[in-house]
Write an enzyme that holds these catalytic residues in place. Structure first.
Site, mmCIF file in Angstrom:
data_model
loop_
_atom_site.group_PDB
_atom_site.id
_atom_site.type_symbol
_atom_site.label_atom_id
_atom_site.label_comp_id
_atom_site.label_asym_id
_atom_site.label_seq_id
_atom_site.Cartn_x
_atom_site.Cartn_y
_atom_site.Cartn_z
ATOM 1 C CG ASP A 266 11.558 56.488 49.490
ATOM 2 O OD1 ASP A 266 11.694 56.428 48.243
ATOM 3 O OD2 ASP A 266 11.180 55.512 50.153
HETATM 4 C C1 BGC Z 1 10.657 53.284 47.673
HETATM 5 C C2 BGC Z 1 12.160 53.195 47.666
HETATM 6 C C3 BGC Z 1 12.690 53.219 46.258
HETATM 7 C C4 BGC Z 1 12.185 54.471 45.577
HETATM 8 C C5 BGC Z 1 12.704 54.630 44.164
HETATM 9 C C6 BGC Z 1 10.148 54.406 46.799
HETATM 10 O O1 BGC Z 1 8.774 54.309 46.620
HETATM 11 O O2 BGC Z 1 10.204 53.460 48.985
HETATM 12 O O3 BGC Z 1 12.558 52.024 48.335
HETATM 13 O O4 BGC Z 1 14.077 53.163 46.260
HETATM 14 O O5 BGC Z 1 10.776 54.425 45.542
HETATM 15 O O6 BGC Z 1 12.157 53.699 43.305
#
Ligand code: BGC
Ligand code: BGC
Length: 730
Positions: A266
């Site tokens: 993530d």
């Molecule tokens: C979130 C994810 C997301 C990623 C990309 C993160 O902050 O937890 O769910 O896919 O950002 O935008």
């Protein structure tokens, strides 16, 4: 095919390979029309121009023209001409926004969910997206956590059905040929939904049994459906952050489940191994993440700055890098990017397809199926003859899309006022804001609201949370409606008029101060682009509520986590037989205000006595449980007939109820349907004390009914062939 990729891999330098493992956001890239690269963000992060030119993927990019532009520029700069992979969060729609996933869950309609993902994929694909960071399948039990709106709820069986449906909808059957689809990336692996105290990014610490029984099945279901990628979660799992967790990513995901697709961290999660306290510096973070099996590092530079050295030192085997890069290249190949780096990106089709009528109609239909009627004392449906006062901060608001609707526009969303105004004469619809979502109304706003209410036959309150009150990093400790809205309710209550509350929000709320003050409550969640139209359809009875909760509404936050599939304890509280030394609160009930599976309709359903085909089953002789359901009310309606099972004496403690099956049926007034479920030994299996997956001989209860609380009970036994000397319960 694989041979081509291997030969490409052989031509790549170590630095080029490692750069494939880097993912950066759109501002790092410039298009073919622009001069040079963007240096600001690069300097900030400490990545070089060359590393950006060789980066494997880009995040948060869409729009056919922009994608084409950036892809062409990338191919010009990239020595081996390896196309960029374009990834974005297409969570509940691209520009045609669907209800938030928690709402979609409440439809109990995986087919419609699949359709919504198919449409989201089409809109995203024509605007150049290749991979969506979805579905989010984290099981949730704590409504304080802002991200519950991204999940389909608290049940592993239902979540798994939706996980599969979303993956099918996004990916279709053939990603190479069907360029209207995108690859799916299931997230957040694993158990992100179990953050302590409902506070985002917080610790998760679960037994392996809890993980396997409740939290893991939906990720596994997504992978069984062919989901191409996995995203790690921010949290720890048994003391080790998911993004550096070898047990989770290598042993479980790769070895046990056999997953061979790409794993992405993530956002920033590799570098977060440092503040988590399991890595001293970026180099150690890179070392742990790559050994755990993270192929792509999102938005931090630990890999590109340190992996080469780690390989040269012999701390990391180059084989690990090659494996990661091959997985990335394989996905690019599967998406057809080597032959067609622009894939579906098509400005002409983009104009035709994105936010088209047909897509919005599906969104409207799904929104009507996702709303849950929680209370109705004879006020709904409304009649068009009534004078209606529509009051509240959501009366005219377009803030009904919810988080993760970055391409959606609030201006394009149908507000409740617009939805209702299209159905009733202007003179019969009075509208006033009354107050803000979190700010008290001015004197004038309140006067206006009272004046409208005085003139009306019925008041419709449009209340809730603004979309920034749930979603990532948006947790609340007090999950009641904001004070300003509770005050508005009190003021209007003095008029003693029939009152309906429509709620727009992203989590189960504590409904104190609302539920007893009004005559009807319709939970509309964040219903998406056509939300106001869908809610108006329901209010006027042109569509009928059929949603059922997939997450319990707590009586108060003090009960949290409160969920239906809990264990019994050794001293269960029996409401009819009060006792002091039992598991209970002194000040509130144990039961949630509205249980899992609950939802009303505009009609009534009567259940006959359920019947079992036999009271004993064996491993090869399943049972059937059947029940007759009659629509005894005045209007057509849809009922979700639910089947729950309880194992009375397990090897380990078993939930008091577990959803095993359901049927959504549609009945005209007076009509009866016979609903039959098969119960087989497979459905009785669970993780035993040694984590083997098996069933127990012995007694079971089966429940059939309209929700997890009000279900009639029957009993049956499972008998197994016994070896000499086995006790009867084995
Ligand atoms: C979130 C994810 C997301 C990623 C990309 C993160 O902050 O937890 O769910 O896919 O950002 O935008
Ligand atoms: C309590 C114990 C106590 C025992 C004997 C139980 O109900 O949980 O703490 O020692 O009674 O009085």
């Amino acid at each position: 095919m694989e041979e081509q990729l291997l030969s490409l891999l052989r031509q790549m330098t170590l630095d080029e390979k490692i750069a494939q493992m880097l993912q950066l956001a759109t501002p790092f890239f410039k298009g073919a029309d622009d001069e040079g690269m963007i240096t600001g963000p690069m300097a900030q992060m400490g990545v070089s121009e060359q590393q950006v030119q060789n980066a494997g993927s880009v995040l948060g990019l869409s729009g056919a023209r922009q994608v084409i532009n950036i892809q062409q520029a990338h191919l010009n700069h990239n020595r081996l001409g390896i196309p960029l992979l374009v990834m974005s969060d297409i969570v509940h729609g691209f520009k045609t926004i669907f209800p938030v996933p928690l709402a979609i869950g409440c439809s109990w309609d995986p087919e419609l969910a699949e359709k919504s993902a198919e449409i989201a994929a089409r809109e995203a694909a024509v605007s150049g997206v290749h991979v969506t960071y979805a579905p989010m399948v984290d099981l949730v039990r704590d409504p304080r956590w802002g991200r519950v709106m991204e999940s389909t709820g608290e049940d592993p069986y239902l979540n798994s059905l939706f996980a599969r449906a979303f993956v099918r909808g996004f990916q279709g059957k053939n990603l190479t040929e069907d360029t209207d689809r995108v690859a799916a990336c299931v997230k957040h692996f694993a158990a992100y939904g179990a953050v302590e105290a409902g506070r985002d990014y917080n610790t998760v610490d679960l037994s392996e049994r809890q993980l396997r029984e409740y939290y893991l099945p939906a990720y596994k279901a997504a992978l069984d459906e062919g989901c191409e990628m996995v995203m790690t979660s921010f949290n720890t799992v048994d003391g080790i952050p998911a993004s550096g967790n070898r047990w989770l990513l290598r042993k479980l995901l790769r070895e046990e489940w056999g997953f061979d697709g790409g794993v992405i961290s993530d956002w920033g999660a590799v570098k977060e191994l440092i503040p988590h306290g399991v890595a001293a510096d970026e180099a150690e973070a890179a070392y742990k993440a790559v050994r755990a099996g993270v192929d792509i590092e999102m938005m931090t530079p630990c890999y590109v700055r340190h992996l080469a050295k780690l390989v040269e030192n012999g701390d990391v085997e180059e084989r690990l890098i090659d494996e990661a890069v091959l997985r990335i290249l394989r996905l690019k190949q599967k998406l057809g990017l080597f032959e067609n780096p622009l894939r579906g990106a098509d400005p002409q089709r983009e104009r035709e397809v994105v936010f088209c009528e047909a897509h919005r109609a599906v969104s409207r239909g799904l929104a009507t199926k996702s709303c849950v009627l929680l209370k109705n004392d004879n006020v709904l449906p409304l009649s068009k003859e009534q004078r209606i006062a529509l009051i509240g901060p959501f009366a005219r608001s377009g803030d009904i899309l919810g988080a993760w609707s970055w391409q959606g526009s609030q201006e394009d969303a149908v507000s409740l006022y617009e939805g209702m105004a299209s159905k009733t004469e202007a003179s019969r619809l009075l509208v006033a804001e009354g107050c803000g979502v979190e700010t008290r109304g001015t004197e004038e706003q309140r006067r206006e609201a009272l004046a409208a209410a005085r003139e009306a036959d019925v008041i419709v309150l449009a209340l809730g949370e603004h979309s920034g009150m749930s979603g990532e990093a948006s947790c609340r400790a007090d999950i009641r409606l904001p004070q300003a809205q509770l005050e508005l309710i009190q003021e209007l209550k003095l008029l003693n008029k029939p009152t309906v509350a429509v709620l727009f929000n992203g989590r189960p709320l504590d409904l104190h101060g609302l539920v007893d003050e009004v005559d009807a409550v319709l939970e509309a969640w964040f219903p998406g682009s056509e939300g106001g139209a869908a809610v108006a359809d329901l209010l006027f009875g042109e569509a009928r509520p059929s949603g059922r909760l997939t997450m319990s509404f707590p009586y108060s936050v003090g009960q949290v986590p409160v969920y239906y599939n809990a264990y019994n304890t050794g001293r269960p509280h029996v409401p009819d037989a009060p006792d002091h030394y039992v598991s209970k609160y002194l000040d509130i009930p144990n039961e949630p205000l509205f249980p899992f599976g609950f939802g009303l309709t505009y009609t009534t359903f009567e259940y006959g006595e359920p019947r079992l085909s036999a009271d004993e089953m064996t491993e090869d002789r399943p049972l059937t449980v059947s029940v007759r359901v009659t629509n005894t009310g005045p209007l057509p309606g849809e009922e979700v007939v639910q089947l729950y099972i309880r194992d009375l004496a397990g090897d380990v403690v078993r939930p008091i109820k577990e959803l095993k099956d359901f049927r959504k049926i549609s009945l005209e007034p007076g009509e009866t349907a016979e609903v039959a479920f098969t119960i087989s030994e497979r459905q009785l299996r669970y993780y035993h004390s040694d984590l083997t997956y098996a069933s127990d001989a012995g007694e079971f209860r089966v429940y059939v009914g309209p929700n997890s609380r009000d279900a009639a009970e029957l009993r049956f036994r499972l008998t197994k062939k016994r070896e000499a000397g086995d006790p009867a319960w084995q």
